[in-house]
Design a protein around this motif. Structure first.
Motif, PDB file in Angstrom:
ATOM      1  N   CYS A 248      -2.536  -3.354  -5.352  1.00 62.45           N
ATOM      2  CA  CYS A 248      -2.129  -2.031  -5.322  1.00 62.45           C
ATOM      3  C   CYS A 248      -1.982  -1.318  -6.523  1.00 62.45           C
ATOM      4  CB  CYS A 248      -0.772  -2.023  -4.683  1.00 62.45           C
ATOM      5  SG  CYS A 248      -0.744  -2.468  -2.964  1.00 62.45           S
ATOM      6  N   LYS A 249      -2.061  -0.031  -6.735  1.00 63.79           N
ATOM      7  CA  LYS A 249      -2.260   0.783  -7.983  1.00 63.79           C
ATOM      8  C   LYS A 249      -0.726   0.797  -8.569  1.00 63.79           C
ATOM      9  CE  LYS A 249      -3.565   5.054  -9.952  1.00 63.79           C
ATOM     10  NZ  LYS A 249      -3.901   6.593  -9.713  1.00 63.79           N
ATOM     11  N   PHE A 250       0.251   0.783  -7.948  1.00 66.44           N
ATOM     12  CA  PHE A 250       1.494   0.791  -8.480  1.00 66.44           C
ATOM     13  C   PHE A 250       2.308  -0.263  -8.227  1.00 66.44           C
ATOM     14  CE2 PHE A 250       0.330   5.064  -7.340  1.00 66.44           C
ATOM     15  CZ  PHE A 250       0.304   5.769  -8.524  1.00 66.44           C
ATOM     16  N   SER A 251       2.895  -1.001  -9.205  1.00 63.36           N
ATOM     17  CA  SER A 251       3.632  -2.294  -9.138  1.00 63.36           C
ATOM     18  C   SER A 251       4.872  -2.281  -8.190  1.00 63.36           C
ATOM     19  CB  SER A 251       4.132  -2.700 -10.550  1.00 63.36           C
ATOM     20  OG  SER A 251       4.923  -1.674 -11.153  1.00 63.36           O
ATOM     21  N   ASP A 252       5.349  -1.100  -8.009  1.00 56.30           N
ATOM     22  CA  ASP A 252       6.696  -0.913  -6.987  1.00 56.30           C
ATOM     23  C   ASP A 252       6.354  -0.408  -5.596  1.00 56.30           C
ATOM     24  OD1 ASP A 252       5.874   1.617  -7.932  1.00 56.30           O
ATOM     25  OD2 ASP A 252       7.875   2.539  -8.268  1.00 56.30           O
ATOM     26  N   CYS A 253       4.897  -0.633  -5.331  1.00 53.65           N
ATOM     27  CA  CYS A 253       4.296  -0.030  -4.001  1.00 53.65           C
ATOM     28  C   CYS A 253       5.126  -0.863  -2.904  1.00 53.65           C
ATOM     29  CB  CYS A 253       2.831  -0.204  -4.037  1.00 53.65           C
ATOM     30  SG  CYS A 253       2.356   0.441  -2.374  1.00 53.65           S
ATOM     31  N   ILE A 254       5.667  -0.236  -1.954  1.00 52.45           N
ATOM     32  CA  ILE A 254       6.210  -1.027  -0.797  1.00 52.45           C
ATOM     33  C   ILE A 254       5.315  -0.897   0.450  1.00 52.45           C
ATOM     34  CG2 ILE A 254       8.780  -0.697  -1.647  1.00 52.45           C
ATOM     35  CD1 ILE A 254       9.015   1.456   0.403  1.00 52.45           C
ATOM     36  N   HIS A 255       4.157  -0.281   0.161  1.00 44.38           N
ATOM     37  CA  HIS A 255       3.150  -0.360   1.415  1.00 44.38           C
ATOM     38  C   HIS A 255       3.557   0.103   2.754  1.00 44.38           C
ATOM     39  CE1 HIS A 255       2.369  -3.495  -1.708  1.00 44.38           C
ATOM     40  NE2 HIS A 255       3.305  -4.222  -1.078  1.00 44.38           N
ATOM     41  N   GLU A 256       3.983   1.257   2.429  1.00 38.93           N
ATOM     42  CA  GLU A 256       4.684   2.210   3.718  1.00 38.93           C
ATOM     43  C   GLU A 256       3.507   3.528   3.902  1.00 38.93           C
ATOM     44  OE1 GLU A 256       8.570   3.490   5.583  1.00 38.93           O
ATOM     45  OE2 GLU A 256       8.494   3.442   3.336  1.00 38.93           O
ATOM     46  N   HIS A 257       3.596   4.182   2.719  1.00 40.01           N
ATOM     47  CA  HIS A 257       2.652   5.165   2.704  1.00 40.01           C
ATOM     48  C   HIS A 257       2.375   5.765   1.438  1.00 40.01           C
ATOM     49  CE1 HIS A 257       6.292   7.320   1.802  1.00 40.01           C
ATOM     50  NE2 HIS A 257       6.961   6.908   2.836  1.00 40.01           N
ATOM     51  N   GLU A 258       2.133   4.958   0.645  1.00 33.55           N
ATOM     52  CA  GLU A 258       2.012   5.307  -0.645  1.00 33.55           C
ATOM     53  C   GLU A 258       0.421   5.476  -0.979  1.00 33.55           C
ATOM     54  OE1 GLU A 258       5.544   2.661  -0.985  1.00 33.55           O
ATOM     55  OE2 GLU A 258       3.697   2.655   0.131  1.00 33.55           O
ATOM     56  N   THR A 259      -0.143   6.292  -1.755  1.00 38.56           N
ATOM     57  CA  THR A 259      -1.475   6.381  -2.295  1.00 38.56           C
ATOM     58  C   THR A 259      -1.900   5.219  -2.989  1.00 38.56           C
ATOM     59  OG1 THR A 259      -0.809   7.694  -4.155  1.00 38.56           O
ATOM     60  CG2 THR A 259      -1.343   8.791  -2.339  1.00 38.56           C
ATOM     61  N   ASN A 260      -3.297   4.861  -2.671  1.00 38.56           N
ATOM     62  CA  ASN A 260      -3.994   3.827  -3.211  1.00 38.56           C
ATOM     63  C   ASN A 260      -3.184   2.640  -3.025  1.00 38.56           C
ATOM     64  OD1 ASN A 260      -6.207   5.384  -4.642  1.00 38.56           O
ATOM     65  ND2 ASN A 260      -4.706   6.106  -6.260  1.00 38.56           N
ATOM     66  N   CYS A 261      -2.752   2.392  -2.006  1.00 40.53           N
ATOM     67  CA  CYS A 261      -1.976   1.113  -1.459  1.00 40.53           C
ATOM     68  C   CYS A 261      -3.089   0.318  -0.771  1.00 40.53           C
ATOM     69  CB  CYS A 261      -0.758   1.318  -0.336  1.00 40.53           C
ATOM     70  SG  CYS A 261      -0.318  -0.326   0.195  1.00 40.53           S
ATOM     71  N   ASN A 262      -3.332  -1.026  -1.335  1.00 36.75           N
ATOM     72  CA  ASN A 262      -4.324  -1.860  -1.096  1.00 36.75           C
ATOM     73  C   ASN A 262      -3.882  -2.502   0.258  1.00 36.75           C
ATOM     74  OD1 ASN A 262      -7.104  -3.259  -1.721  1.00 36.75           O
ATOM     75  ND2 ASN A 262      -5.716  -5.021  -1.575  1.00 36.75           N
ATOM     76  N   VAL A 263      -2.556  -2.434   0.564  1.00 36.84           N
ATOM     77  CA  VAL A 263      -2.359  -3.141   2.015  1.00 36.84           C
ATOM     78  C   VAL A 263      -2.544  -2.286   2.923  1.00 36.84           C
ATOM     79  CG1 VAL A 263      -0.368  -3.814   3.436  1.00 36.84           C
ATOM     80  CG2 VAL A 263      -0.222  -4.614   1.085  1.00 36.84           C
ATOM     81  N   ILE A 264      -2.383  -0.980   2.862  1.00 42.52           N
ATOM     82  CA  ILE A 264      -2.685   0.106   3.816  1.00 42.52           C
ATOM     83  C   ILE A 264      -4.275   0.167   3.919  1.00 42.52           C
ATOM     84  CG2 ILE A 264      -2.521   2.676   4.293  1.00 42.52           C
ATOM     85  CD1 ILE A 264       0.235   2.689   2.872  1.00 42.52           C
ATOM     86  N   ASN A 265      -5.003   0.194   2.555  1.00 41.46           N
ATOM     87  CA  ASN A 265      -6.463   0.101   2.797  1.00 41.46           C
ATOM     88  C   ASN A 265      -7.062  -1.011   3.625  1.00 41.46           C
ATOM     89  OD1 ASN A 265      -6.308   2.627   1.321  1.00 41.46           O
ATOM     90  ND2 ASN A 265      -6.624   1.575  -0.550  1.00 41.46           N
ATOM     91  N   ASN A 266      -6.212  -2.047   3.636  1.00 40.67           N
ATOM     92  CA  ASN A 266      -6.859  -3.340   4.555  1.00 40.67           C
ATOM     93  C   ASN A 266      -6.124  -3.724   5.763  1.00 40.67           C
ATOM     94  OD1 ASN A 266      -8.953  -4.760   2.541  1.00 40.67           O
ATOM     95  ND2 ASN A 266      -7.125  -3.944   1.289  1.00 40.67           N
ATOM     96  N   LEU A 267      -5.407  -2.431   6.520  1.00 42.52           N
ATOM     97  CA  LEU A 267      -4.683  -2.593   7.800  1.00 42.52           C
ATOM     98  C   LEU A 267      -5.498  -3.350   8.640  1.00 42.52           C
ATOM     99  CD1 LEU A 267      -2.223   0.030   8.054  1.00 42.52           C
ATOM    100  CD2 LEU A 267      -1.721  -2.125   7.301  1.00 42.52           C
ATOM    101  N   ASP A 268      -6.986  -3.153   8.786  1.00 37.68           N
ATOM    102  CA  ASP A 268      -7.876  -3.694   9.759  1.00 37.68           C
ATOM    103  C   ASP A 268      -7.857  -5.154   9.390  1.00 37.68           C
ATOM    104  OD1 ASP A 268      -9.096  -3.274   7.230  1.00 37.68           O
ATOM    105  OD2 ASP A 268     -10.989  -3.377   8.175  1.00 37.68           O
TER     106      ASP A 268
END
Length: 335
Positions: A248-268
């Motif tokens: 993830c781009k940001f260290s404090d990302c909680i993978h909910e709706h942040e931009t450039n979140c690698n978790v959201i980008n790989n939900l498939d």
């Protein structure tokens, strides 16, 4: 004497000391300490009453680990018992038990019971979600006693706790594994809700391939709450989300709706039910954080540690009263 607490019923503690089980009470100093005695605790008994044969527990020895729902200590693994039908265990409940096990750092084996009532499609759903995450899965039927030997292999020479909702067959599995006992079980109602037949935790021992193994039968719980963790830590209890979060781009990302979140980008690549469970637990963690910010977490304890032992604190009122009485006695002597 040293022994292990194998059952707690009301205010009585049943302690295994070698080949004998002693009924015990707690010393008053241990009660006042506020320390909770759990099933599985190794304890010290300092005396046994000659008339009643009842012992007195005075000390809890250091624990290897513990979980607080159900309250059990010193276990090697959790056997998460779920049922695929009658009642079907919701996937979110499975995820919560797995998250709790990860929180406490204890290995888990998923036991899908009542396999005789399910079809291949229902069994494959469990396999496809949890096997890729590294969880061992064993399919059993306590009624037909199929898969019991497979389950025993996981239990061999370990202390295992059976966790799961009411009605999934934890006690029935104990009866199937331990041929010399007959624990009380109940029928599942028409609305697929299990009865709360088991009222307390209890350690049961059985011999298998020249070894002694222990299983802990526990009461069922419908839902575990996560109102004690910070939002940024929730990902640690979901291995697939933790893996993707590293990029993830940001260290404090909680993978909910942040931009450039690698978790959201790989939900498939993440099972939808798993991500839904993550978001539910994340919301509870947010509520906990808000509560902490508003009221803080500092709590007054009733114990303090002296020379590696926990002893009760004397309340301020009692301490002040004691010092005042001491001064008065000195002044009286001077007069």
């Amino acid at each position: 004497m040293q022994g292990k607490v194998i059952k707690i019923f009301s205010d009585f503690y049943y302690v295994q000391v070698e080949n004998e089980i002693l009924e015990c009470k707690l010393r008053e100093v241990l009660k006042k300490s506020g320390l909770q005695v759990m099933v599985g605790d190794n304890v010290i008994i300092d005396s046994v009453d000659d008339n009643s044969g009842q012992g007195a527990i005075c000390e809890i020895l250091e624990r290897k680990n513990s979980i607080f729902r159900p309250a059990v200590a010193n276990i090697d693994q959790i056997i998460l018992v779920v049922s695929l039908k009658h009642p079907k265990t919701p996937l979110k409940n499975i995820d919560r038990y797995l998250a709790q096990a990860n929180y406490f750092g204890i290995d888990v084996v998923i036991c899908a019971n009542k396999a005789d009532l399910s079809n291949n499609e229902e069994q494959n759903e469990i396999r496809n979600i949890y096997s890729p995450l590294g969880y061992e899965i064993v399919f059993t039927s306590a009624l037909n006693k199929t898969g019991i030997n497979d389950l025993k292999k996981y239990l061999k020479d370990k202390t295992s706790i059976f966790c799961g909702a009411s009605g999934v067959g934890k006690t029935s599995l104990c009866n199937a594994i331990h041929s010399n006992i007959d624990l009380k079980t109940g029928e599942v109602s028409k609305n697929s809700r299990g009865p709360h037949t088991t009222r307390h935790c209890e350690i049961l021992s059985f011999d298998y391939e020249n070894t002694t193994s222990n299983i802990v039968d526990t009461p069922g719980f419908s839902l575990l709450k996560f109102d004690y963790i910070e939002p940024q830590n929730v990902k640690n209890f979901f291995p697939e989300i933790l893996e993707f979060s590293k990029d993830c781009k940001f260290s404090d990302c909680i993978h909910e709706h942040e931009t450039n979140c690698n978790v959201i980008n790989n939900l498939d690549k993440i099972a939808p039910s798993r991500y839904e469970s993550y978001l539910e637990i994340l919301q509870e963690a947010k509520e906990y954080k808000k509560k902490v910010q508003e009221s803080g977490t500092k709590t007054e304890t009733r114990i303090k540690k002296i020379n590696s032992k926990f002893v009760p604190k004397i309340s301020n009122k009692k301490r002040d009263f004691s010092r005042r009485k001491t001064k008065q006695s000195i002044f009286n002597e001077i007069e």
